[in-house]
Design an enzyme around this catalytic site. Structure first.
Site, PDB file in Angstrom:
ATOM      1  N   HIS A  85      74.661  81.031  50.539  1.00  0.00           N
ATOM      2  CA  HIS A  85      75.132  80.501  51.823  1.00  0.00           C
ATOM      3  C   HIS A  85      75.432  82.188  52.339  1.00  0.00           C
ATOM      4  CE1 HIS A  85      76.954  76.752  50.271  1.00  0.00           C
ATOM      5  NE2 HIS A  85      77.148  77.504  49.071  1.00  0.00           N
TER       6      HIS A  85
ATOM      7  N   SER B 188      74.265  75.958  45.468  1.00  0.00           N
ATOM      8  CA  SER B 188      76.131  76.890  45.715  1.00  0.00           C
ATOM      9  C   SER B 188      76.109  77.296  44.468  1.00  0.00           C
ATOM     10  CB  SER B 188      77.058  76.220  46.111  1.00  0.00           C
ATOM     11  OG  SER B 188      77.925  76.071  46.067  1.00  0.00           O
TER      12      SER B 188
END
Length: 251
Positions: free
Chosen positions: A164, A129
């Protein structure tokens, strides 16, 4: 003549903080040619969240490695000791959280410069992330609330990164729009479950713990998959298998 170290980094779409198995963690450790690699977790993007640190230590304590943590919100190392500590690692693993805050705190403490030196010396840099976003020239982020582009990063990986890609609503469309408009340079979109290894800026391996999950190369253009002003190319990933699952935590 001293050999020049390969400069390597890995973008992770999973790992100890999101997955029940340890497939991506094992893959990361497998990139290091030493029996007990030194692995430093850097949780700056989460504000050094205690639960995140405990999760890392619990996951890596049983592995054949030497885990450690660098906390900056309760820093206890001077500049020389911090540099020595980071340069002694085999793997530096950056956790998720707020990408913009991560970069600001690193620069305030001079960590960005030490990480560049570690990269040049062959320390494997990786993260999930925000910990994947930080290595590129720019990234796709929710650091400011709504999904947007951040034309900022360490620039160790040319181009941009979007984490993501398939795991959060709006990620794919927003990243594609940013690349199409030139707000972000061409880059790499990471689906959840994927790991991507880059050596000297070139993709050298793509893996996944999730059948069907892939890495995407996204570039400006008019005729790619789905249109939208970008060319989107799926990169096949080798499926990781064979690693045992950790027991689920007790409620």
């Amino acid at each position: 003549m001293t050999a020049i170290a390969e400069r390597r980094l890995a973008l992770l779409g999973g790992g100890f903080s999101t997955d029940e198995d340890d497939l991506l963690d094992g893959w990361v450790l497998g990139q290091v040619g030493t029996p007990r690699p030194r692995v430093c977790f850097v949780p700056t993007a989460s504000g050094d969240a205690p639960a995140y640190i405990e999760q890392f230590l619990a996951a890596y304590a049983s592995r054949s490695c030497e885990p450690s943590v660098l906390q900056l919100f309760r820093r206890n190392l001077d500049d020389d000791a911090l540099r020595t500590f980071l340069l002694s690692q085999d793997v530096i693993y950056v956790g998720g959280g707020n990408t913009a805050n991560l970069l600001a705190v690193w620069r305030a403490h001079g960590v960005d410069q030490v990480l560049r030196e570690a990269f040049d010396r062959g320390v494997l840099l990786c993260g999930i992330s925000a910990g994947a976003n930080c290595w590129a020239e720019g990234s796709h982020t929710d650091s400011f609330g709504p999904l947007t582009h951040l034309a900022d990063g360490l620039g160790l990986l040319p181009g941009s990164v979007c984490p993501h890609y398939d795991g959060e609503p709006g990620r794919r469309a927003s990243y594609r729009a940013a690349v199409a408009a030139g707000a972000l340079p061409a880059g790499w979109a990471v689906e959840d479950g994927v790991g991507a290894l880059f050596t000297d800026g070139v993709l050298t391996e793509a893996v996944t713990r999730t059948p069907g999950a892939v890495l995407y190369r996204v570039e400006p253009g008019g005729g790619g998959s789905g249109g939208g002003g970008v060319e989107e190319r799926a990169v096949p990933c080798r499926l990781l298998t064979g690693s045992s699952r950790r027991p689920a935590p007790q409620a």
